[in-house]
Scaffold this motif. Structure first.
Motif, short mmCIF file in Angstrom:
data_model
loop_
_atom_site.label_atom_id
_atom_site.label_comp_id
_atom_site.label_asym_id
_atom_site.label_seq_id
_atom_site.Cartn_x
_atom_site.Cartn_y
_atom_site.Cartn_z
N LEU A 25 -14.40 -11.95 -4.76
CA LEU A 25 -13.48 -12.83 -4.04
C LEU A 25 -12.05 -12.61 -4.51
CD1 LEU A 25 -15.48 -16.20 -4.00
CD2 LEU A 25 -15.07 -14.66 -2.07
N GLU A 26 -11.88 -12.48 -5.83
CA GLU A 26 -10.54 -12.24 -6.37
C GLU A 26 -10.02 -10.87 -5.93
OE1 GLU A 26 -8.26 -11.60 -10.62
OE2 GLU A 26 -10.20 -12.61 -10.61
N ARG A 27 -10.90 -9.88 -5.95
CA ARG A 27 -10.51 -8.53 -5.53
C ARG A 27 -10.06 -8.53 -4.07
NH1 ARG A 27 -13.51 -4.46 -3.05
NH2 ARG A 27 -12.73 -2.32 -3.37
N ALA A 28 -10.80 -9.22 -3.20
CA ALA A 28 -10.42 -9.28 -1.78
C ALA A 28 -9.06 -9.97 -1.61
CB ALA A 28 -11.50 -10.03 -0.99
N PHE A 29 -8.82 -11.02 -2.39
CA PHE A 29 -7.54 -11.72 -2.32
C PHE A 29 -6.40 -10.80 -2.76
CE2 PHE A 29 -4.18 -14.39 -4.08
CZ PHE A 29 -3.99 -15.31 -3.05
N ARG A 30 -6.61 -10.06 -3.85
CA ARG A 30 -5.56 -9.16 -4.34
C ARG A 30 -5.29 -8.04 -3.33
NH1 ARG A 30 -4.24 -9.27 -9.88
NH2 ARG A 30 -5.28 -10.94 -11.04
N LEU A 31 -6.33 -7.51 -2.71
CA LEU A 31 -6.12 -6.48 -1.69
C LEU A 31 -5.34 -7.04 -0.51
CD1 LEU A 31 -9.61 -4.71 -1.69
CD2 LEU A 31 -7.44 -3.72 -2.44
N GLY A 32 -5.62 -8.30 -0.14
CA GLY A 32 -4.86 -8.93 0.92
C GLY A 32 -3.39 -9.08 0.57
N ARG A 33 -3.11 -9.41 -0.69
CA ARG A 33 -1.72 -9.51 -1.12
C ARG A 33 -1.03 -8.14 -1.10
NH1 ARG A 33 0.90 -13.16 -0.18
NH2 ARG A 33 2.35 -12.79 -1.91
N LEU A 34 -1.77 -7.09 -1.47
CA LEU A 34 -1.21 -5.75 -1.39
C LEU A 34 -0.87 -5.39 0.05
CD1 LEU A 34 -3.29 -3.51 -3.84
CD2 LEU A 34 -0.83 -3.92 -3.92
N SER A 35 -1.76 -5.76 0.98
CA SER A 35 -1.51 -5.47 2.39
C SER A 35 -0.28 -6.22 2.89
CB SER A 35 -2.73 -5.86 3.22
OG SER A 35 -2.50 -5.64 4.59
N ALA A 36 -0.10 -7.47 2.43
CA ALA A 36 1.06 -8.26 2.86
C ALA A 36 2.37 -7.67 2.31
CB ALA A 36 0.91 -9.70 2.41
N VAL A 55 -1.25 -0.13 2.90
CA VAL A 55 -2.52 -0.86 2.88
C VAL A 55 -2.57 -1.73 4.12
CG1 VAL A 55 -4.01 -2.44 1.62
CG2 VAL A 55 -2.52 -0.87 0.36
N ARG A 56 -3.26 -1.27 5.13
CA ARG A 56 -3.36 -2.02 6.37
C ARG A 56 -4.52 -3.00 6.29
NH1 ARG A 56 -2.28 2.70 10.95
NH2 ARG A 56 -0.14 3.17 10.30
N HIS A 57 -4.47 -3.97 7.19
CA HIS A 57 -5.52 -5.00 7.19
C HIS A 57 -6.89 -4.37 7.45
CE1 HIS A 57 -7.05 -9.07 7.50
NE2 HIS A 57 -7.68 -8.73 8.60
N SER A 58 -6.94 -3.35 8.28
CA SER A 58 -8.23 -2.69 8.54
C SER A 58 -8.76 -1.99 7.29
CB SER A 58 -8.06 -1.66 9.67
OG SER A 58 -7.03 -0.73 9.35
N ASP A 59 -7.86 -1.49 6.43
CA ASP A 59 -8.30 -0.91 5.16
C ASP A 59 -8.93 -1.97 4.27
OD1 ASP A 59 -7.24 1.55 5.94
OD2 ASP A 59 -5.28 1.09 5.09
N VAL A 60 -8.29 -3.14 4.22
CA VAL A 60 -8.83 -4.23 3.40
C VAL A 60 -10.20 -4.64 3.90
CG1 VAL A 60 -8.47 -6.61 2.64
CG2 VAL A 60 -6.53 -5.05 2.80
N GLU A 61 -10.37 -4.72 5.23
CA GLU A 61 -11.67 -5.07 5.80
C GLU A 61 -12.73 -4.07 5.36
OE1 GLU A 61 -11.16 -5.28 10.02
OE2 GLU A 61 -10.92 -7.45 10.00
N ARG A 62 -12.39 -2.79 5.40
CA ARG A 62 -13.37 -1.76 5.04
C ARG A 62 -13.67 -1.78 3.54
NH1 ARG A 62 -10.62 1.91 6.54
NH2 ARG A 62 -9.95 3.03 4.67
#
Length: 516
Positions: free
Chosen positions: A439-450, A456-463
């Motif tokens: 969960l923390e990793r997904a949140f950090r990836l989302g912050r990188l995308s923002a 880092v696109r949103h589709s990359d984070v989803e994958r």
């Protein structure tokens, strides 16, 4: 009576119609008028069945999804799912009428035949032209479950640029991509026009804003087909005009020098940003491996991604940053006093715990065990991003009063044994539960995308956050392909393969969006 019996039959099909005909002929074998009448009734029944019953069945059969890039079909591969026989149009929710699709198909075909871009090569004697490709994608609604409340524009950008890449609209030439994709999300009332890099010299941000404004009135009247036709007309006008007029001649030299300086600065700046993203992804990959071994320890803020202050000084004691008046982390409004660490027999473990954030203030420690820079937490809550009663990472309730604790408890009971802060066994600075780390990793990836949407696109984070994904994010082909040092001017090394036979394998380099 036979005809009425046929009308009452459901579902109506050819087998039942044949039986009805035989029944009527058996009852009235010599009456031609009755036979003609029965045929007329059956024709009426067929018309009613086709115009009323089939749309209901079709609607229940088709998925009324909130679309994502990964679920959106490709008209080159699945024209039925796109509800279009035109290879440049995908309308899976049936928002365009048959006439609209025919008009758009003819318009796009004419546009591609009659329009092109001049080559950027110095040798223009050959009259080389760059062929353009244009496509249209329209959905009823996007899936916004992974976006914040104000994320419609970001979602539209990700959808449009992602579909542009997946389909391969345009061609990757020495001058850049030559594709254009118009994307609409009707219920979200948002539009995004994705463009290849070669087109951006003509379709500037200002021009795209004007095109979207021209489409607005028709979109508000729900005339979506006519709105897209208007947009294509405006695009064609700008293509024929060419790039906006340059500076006056006496400023040309200064403009060129400024451009060269900006290009050099921007190139270095982009390389620096890419290196920062690469460092963060590499760190996440290493932390994931540690989490699998139960050895992960959080040492940075998940919001700003900056490292916390070093927890120890040269003499081995807790070391708050210089100039800080605080000696411990704040746990839901309470300060963890470092001085109490000396009364604990296990102070060696306690000394390793960071208590000061990168902003020089005590950490904001939530009851679930997650910690943030105090400044980041205040800005996060103040900006309306999150609910102050819930953790932004695990969404656990952190409101209310913390559980009662004995007076003057030892330091390790407050910091090390963080299970006391909630029912969760996840310890932020100890051995974490792996699902909580994800969960923390997904949140950090989302912050990188923002922060770094180009890399880092949103589709990359989803994958990267899908269950079963065990690859290295830093070595992901999509991320590696975006490296400024690896990108070839000709684009031959970054050709997309998802475009199908008639698309040229081009990709998006940005675009412009808006609302109506």
């Amino acid at each position: 009576l036979a005809v009425l019996a046929c009308m009452a039959s459901r579902p109506l099909n050819a087998h039942i119609i044949i039986k009805c005909k035989k029944l009527i002929k058996m009852r009235h074998p010599s009456h031609k008028n009755m036979t003609l009448l029965s045929g007329a009734f059956i024709a009426v029944i067929l018309f009613v069945q086709q115009s009323v019953a089939l749309p209901v069945d079709s609607q229940s059969h088709r998925q009324l999804l909130d679309w994502t890039r990964s679920t959106f079909p490709n008209p080159e591969i699945d024209s039925e799912a796109c509800r279009s026989s035109y290879s440049r149009i995908c309308d899976p929710d049936g928002l365009f009428g048959t006439k609209d699709k025919a008009n758009l198909g003819d318009k796009i075909q004419t546009f591609e035949l009659m329009n092109s871009l001049p080559s950027c090569n110095r040798n223009k004697a050959k009259g080389e032209k760059l062929p353009l490709q244009l496509a249209v994608a329209v959905v009823r609604k996007m899936d916004l479950s992974n976006y914040w409340a104000s994320g419609k524009d970001e979602a539209a950008r990700d959808m449009a640029m992602g579909i542009h890449d997946d389909w391969g609209v345009g061609s990757d030439t020495a001058c850049g991509g030559t594709g254009i994709l118009v994307f609409l999300s009707v219920e979200d009332r948002v539009i995004f026009i994705s463009t290849g890099s070669a087109v951006q010299s003509v379709l500037t941000d200002g021009r795209l804003d004007n095109i979207i404004a021209q489409m607005g009135d028709l979109l508000r009247r729900k005339e979506y087909g006519d709105a897209v036709l208007r947009g294509i007309d405006e695009i064609e006008i700008y293509i024929k005009q060419g790039p906006p007029s340059n500076w006056p001649f006496f400023l040309l030299g200064g403009g060129i020098a400024s451009f060269v300086f900006y290009s050099i600065y921007n190139d270095r700046h982009e390389k620096k940003k890419y290196a920062e993203v690469r460092s963060q992804l590499s760190k996440l990959d290493k932390e994931r491996a540690l989490a699998l071994q139960g050895q992960y320890e959080c040492n940075s803020c998940a919001i700003c991604l900056a490292d916390f202050a070093s927890p120890t000084s040269s003499n081995g004691e807790m070391s708050p940053l210089k100039g800080s008046d605080h000696g411990g982390a704040t746990n839901d409004g309470k300060t963890l006093n470092n001085a109490s660490a000396n009364t604990s027999a296990s102070s060696d473990a306690t000394k390793k715990l960071p208590t000061i954030g990168s902003d020089g203030r005590p950490l904001k420690l939530l009851r679930c065990g997650h910690a943030f820079d105090m400044t980041c937490w205040e800005e996060w809550i103040g900006s309306g991003h999150g609910d102050p009663s819930k953790c932004p990472i695990c969404k656990q309730d952190i409101g209310g009063s913390p559980p009662p604790t004995p007076s003057a408890p030892p330091m390790e009971s407050q910091s090390i044994n963080r299970q006391g802060l909630g029912n969760n066994t996840y310890m932020m600075f100890g051995q974490p539960n792996y699902d909580m780390f994800e969960l923390e990793r997904a949140f950090r990836l989302g912050r990188l995308s923002a922060r770094y949407p180009r890399y880092v696109r949103h589709s990359d984070v989803e994958r990267w956050t899908q269950r079963g994904y065990d690859g290295s994010t830093v070595n992901d082909p999509t991320f590696v392909r975006n490296d400024p040092d690896r990108q070839s001017p000709s684009g031959s090394g970054s050709r997309r393969s998802g475009g199908g036979s008639s698309f040229g394998g081009g990709h998006s380099s940005g675009g412009r969006g808006g609302r109506w």
